[in-house]
Enzyme design. Structure first.
Site, PDB file in Angstrom:
ATOM      1  N   ASP A 249     -19.260  36.396  61.774  1.00 60.35           N
ATOM      2  CA  ASP A 249     -19.057  34.954  61.326  1.00 60.35           C
ATOM      3  C   ASP A 249     -17.497  34.594  61.456  1.00 60.35           C
ATOM      4  O   ASP A 249     -16.958  35.274  60.867  1.00 60.35           O
ATOM      5  CB  ASP A 249     -19.496  35.157  59.668  1.00 60.35           C
ATOM      6  CG  ASP A 249     -19.336  33.835  59.016  1.00 60.35           C
ATOM      7  OD1 ASP A 249     -18.718  32.837  59.587  1.00 60.35           O
ATOM      8  OD2 ASP A 249     -19.726  33.832  57.733  1.00 60.35           O
TER       9      ASP A 249
ATOM     10  N   TRP B 111     -17.556  36.394  51.424  1.00 63.25           N
ATOM     11  CA  TRP B 111     -18.554  35.468  52.553  1.00 63.25           C
ATOM     12  C   TRP B 111     -19.477  36.660  53.062  1.00 63.25           C
ATOM     13  O   TRP B 111     -20.504  36.574  53.179  1.00 63.25           O
ATOM     14  CB  TRP B 111     -17.831  34.506  53.191  1.00 63.25           C
ATOM     15  CG  TRP B 111     -17.323  33.336  52.770  1.00 63.25           C
ATOM     16  CD1 TRP B 111     -16.415  32.893  52.225  1.00 63.25           C
ATOM     17  CD2 TRP B 111     -18.569  32.339  52.210  1.00 63.25           C
ATOM     18  NE1 TRP B 111     -16.614  31.769  51.667  1.00 63.25           N
ATOM     19  CE2 TRP B 111     -17.776  31.301  51.524  1.00 63.25           C
ATOM     20  CE3 TRP B 111     -20.041  32.340  52.074  1.00 63.25           C
ATOM     21  CZ2 TRP B 111     -18.362  30.404  50.910  1.00 63.25           C
ATOM     22  CZ3 TRP B 111     -20.656  31.322  51.564  1.00 63.25           C
ATOM     23  CH2 TRP B 111     -19.751  30.121  50.804  1.00 63.25           C
TER      24      TRP B 111
ATOM     25  N   LYS C 251     -13.436  24.282  58.662  1.00 67.93           N
ATOM     26  CA  LYS C 251     -12.368  25.099  58.571  1.00 67.93           C
ATOM     27  C   LYS C 251     -11.453  24.431  59.669  1.00 67.93           C
ATOM     28  O   LYS C 251     -10.515  23.655  59.489  1.00 67.93           O
ATOM     29  CB  LYS C 251     -12.501  26.544  58.435  1.00 67.93           C
ATOM     30  CG  LYS C 251     -13.435  26.864  57.761  1.00 67.93           C
ATOM     31  CD  LYS C 251     -13.266  26.875  56.310  1.00 67.93           C
ATOM     32  CE  LYS C 251     -14.339  27.600  55.224  1.00 67.93           C
ATOM     33  NZ  LYS C 251     -14.479  27.125  54.036  1.00 67.93           N
TER      34      LYS C 251
END
Lengths: 373, 373
Positions: free
Chosen positions: B183, B113, B207
């Protein structure tokens, strides 16, 4: 005197005249509710399903097929499910199709939403406003003889149904040799039409086809031939990338997309397609406009007669006091969402696909009662 | 032999180890389901509620307050709820804070990511990759002596928890005089921390805190002082505009935001805050890592011990055949979502906030059984 307490929640959901997010069909609400516990065939809650699962791939594939089939479009149209609403399309369209071009794109300024598209387009390139309803308060749409479309524009952009003002085009505008781009957010899948005349159609879901959080983009393959190459624009703003990823570039709004699938199944199944849906929507609007027209001027329609919207019926009462008393009386009967958009006021009754004729009959009854008091 | 048919849907929802969208607390699923029929206090389905209603304004206000309160942040942090996922933030951050600057922003490339953020940042300005885990397959994070932060970088960007590889920073990186941007998509609100050291935190919901379709951005007021003036960037990509509109610049994903509110209520109420949540999450991860470590090498952890994630536990079995047989046996017991990300394979067990200790005990039991056969 009626009281809101006596109106069941199911009935209140049916009497939701909000401009959006708005009413959804009973059966869709029930299935959406069930899917929170278990999405049929997935064996899991819809909120916990991976967007990379086979199950979700089949949801996207079926929905793409349903949209193409309902619109009568061939396979050379891509169907995308994006985030960011129509607002994001106000920017994505000129990023892809206007930036760096010598000729201005042509935009119609027919109301609140087409007006919102203008500054975003001007940020990316040249814009010519072909016609504006501003001088007369956006109470009508242009006639054909007021519109001179240029043959060399990169595209024509307009809004098929102005949600705030209640104005709707009942014909396709523009030239066949200039790509037509249309924001159909508030009348998407509400009636049949010749959709193959458009190169790009976009519509957020929260009017006719689902909850807030997803936007459908239908795009003719060849439209991107002069767009920036893949990789030039940020990935999520690049139609190339979104097409390549079949709308799953990053995690999509799984639940919202699933609810849109449920609505399209309902449209194809229970309703029987867009011709049938269009007939139902016209009957609802006719009933309400007739009540306005027969009120001897007590209720005054905002939109010029030929441009009246079947989706958003806008009208006024004689005084602000009567306006508030009307909203109050309607609320007691379980009717909600009738206040006009903050930018123009008045009453707006939105009659999206999910609204039943019985709800409009109820509204008409309230209007008749109120006037007679 | 166990069979999936004997596992109830409620149990299967609890045994969802997916990397995201993932498991949500039972109570949140129940309330979300009820809200599809009637959102408490709104008198309408959550899917039909106007985003301009007082009811929804109070949802946004309470949620902003919950996020600030859980993170222990003062009022000079804005809390936004945007669309487009972390991916959109990969672009919005450098658009606002990097474009046109003379010095490069510093990025860590610690896995899948953080790697996705790089090309989007490079499109907008200069980027220096301070450290990359590429040479050793992203199996560990950098130690302090491997990181030399520049004092003149516009900002430092890193990913606190690499969802795919199962790597997590257990400390705050960077310098106090350079804005930290993080992030936290896959460990947001999972444990306490000194969040006031960050200038901007972003996290998509799917999530730890809700369904797909909404992204939380927490931003220190002063961060925007050198950003482009309001109106320069497209409205929906402009933090100024989003702050001014209190996240309701255009129609937000109402349902997803409401579910995030339900999760934060659960965190503050039933769970008792982030310290308690962190203790629960640590206990779940400890149990699973112990099983891996005690397997005599049958199960092999991917991540280096000091950098192991409490959220995503990644490991491998000795052979591909055993891998598939393990997934199969787990599926029969009702456990799903255990296949590792397509980019690295193996097993990934995601233990987000909504997962109960009992589910991890069940996984450990399956692992023990499988190994002994």
């Amino acid at each position: 005197m009626e009281s809101i307490e006596t109106v069941s929640i199911d009935e209140r959901n049916r009497l939701n005249f909000s401009g959006g997010p708005g009413v959804l069909p009973d059966t869709v609400l029930r299935q959406a509710q069930e899917a929170i516990r278990e999405a049929p065939g997935a064996g899991l809650s819809i909120l916990g399903i991976s967007h990379r699962s086979d199950w979700f791939a089949s949801v996207v594939a079926e929905l793409q097929d349903n949209v193409r089939s309902l619109l009568g479009l061939p396979d050379n149209y891509h169907v995308l499910f994006l985030q960011g609403g129509a607002t994001q399309q106000f920017t994505m369209v000129p990023m892809a199709l206007l930036a760096g071009r010598a000729n201005p794109a042509e935009y119609l300024h027919t109301g609140y939403w087409s007006g919102k598209a203008l500054p975003e387009a001007r940020r990316e390139g040249l814009v010519r406003v072909l016609w504006s309803g501003e001088p007369h308060g956006y109470d009508r749409l242009p006639a054909d003889n007021e519109l001179a479309f240029a043959p060399d524009a990169p595209y024509l952009h307009y809004v098929s149904n102005e949600t705030v003002e209640g104005l709707q085009f009942h014909r396709v505008l523009g030239r066949d040799d200039v790509p037509r781009i249309c924001d159909m957010s508030s009348d998407f899948l509400s009636a049949p039409g010749d959709f193959s005349k458009f190169s790009l159609i976009y519509a957020h879901a929260q009017k006719n086809i689902g909850p807030a959080g997803v936007t459908v983009v239908v795009m003719k393959d060849e439209l991107l031939k002069d767009a920036p190459a893949p990789g030039v624009l940020p990935g999520f703003l690049d139609y190339h990338e979104q097409i390549k990823a079949s709308s799953i570039l990053n995690t999509p709004p799984v639940f919202a997309i699933y609810v849109v699938l449920l609505v399209t199944r309902w449209l194809r199944g229970e309703i029987g397609g867009l011709t049938a849906m269009g007939r139902i929507n016209a009957a609802k609007a006719d009933l309400l406009y007739r009540q306005i027209d027969d009120s001897g001027g007590f209720y005054q329609a905002h939109a010029a007669r030929p441009d009246r919207s079947t989706m958003n019926v806008t009208f006024r009462l004689p005084t602000p006091e009567l306006h508030y008393r009307f909203i109050e009386m309607a609320a007691r009967a379980g009717l909600s969402g009738l206040s006009g958009h903050r930018s123009i006021g008045g009453i707006r009754a939105s009659l999206y696909n999910g609204m039943q004729l019985a709800a409009v009959e109820k509204l008409v009854e309230v209007m008749r009662d109120f006037q007679s008091r």
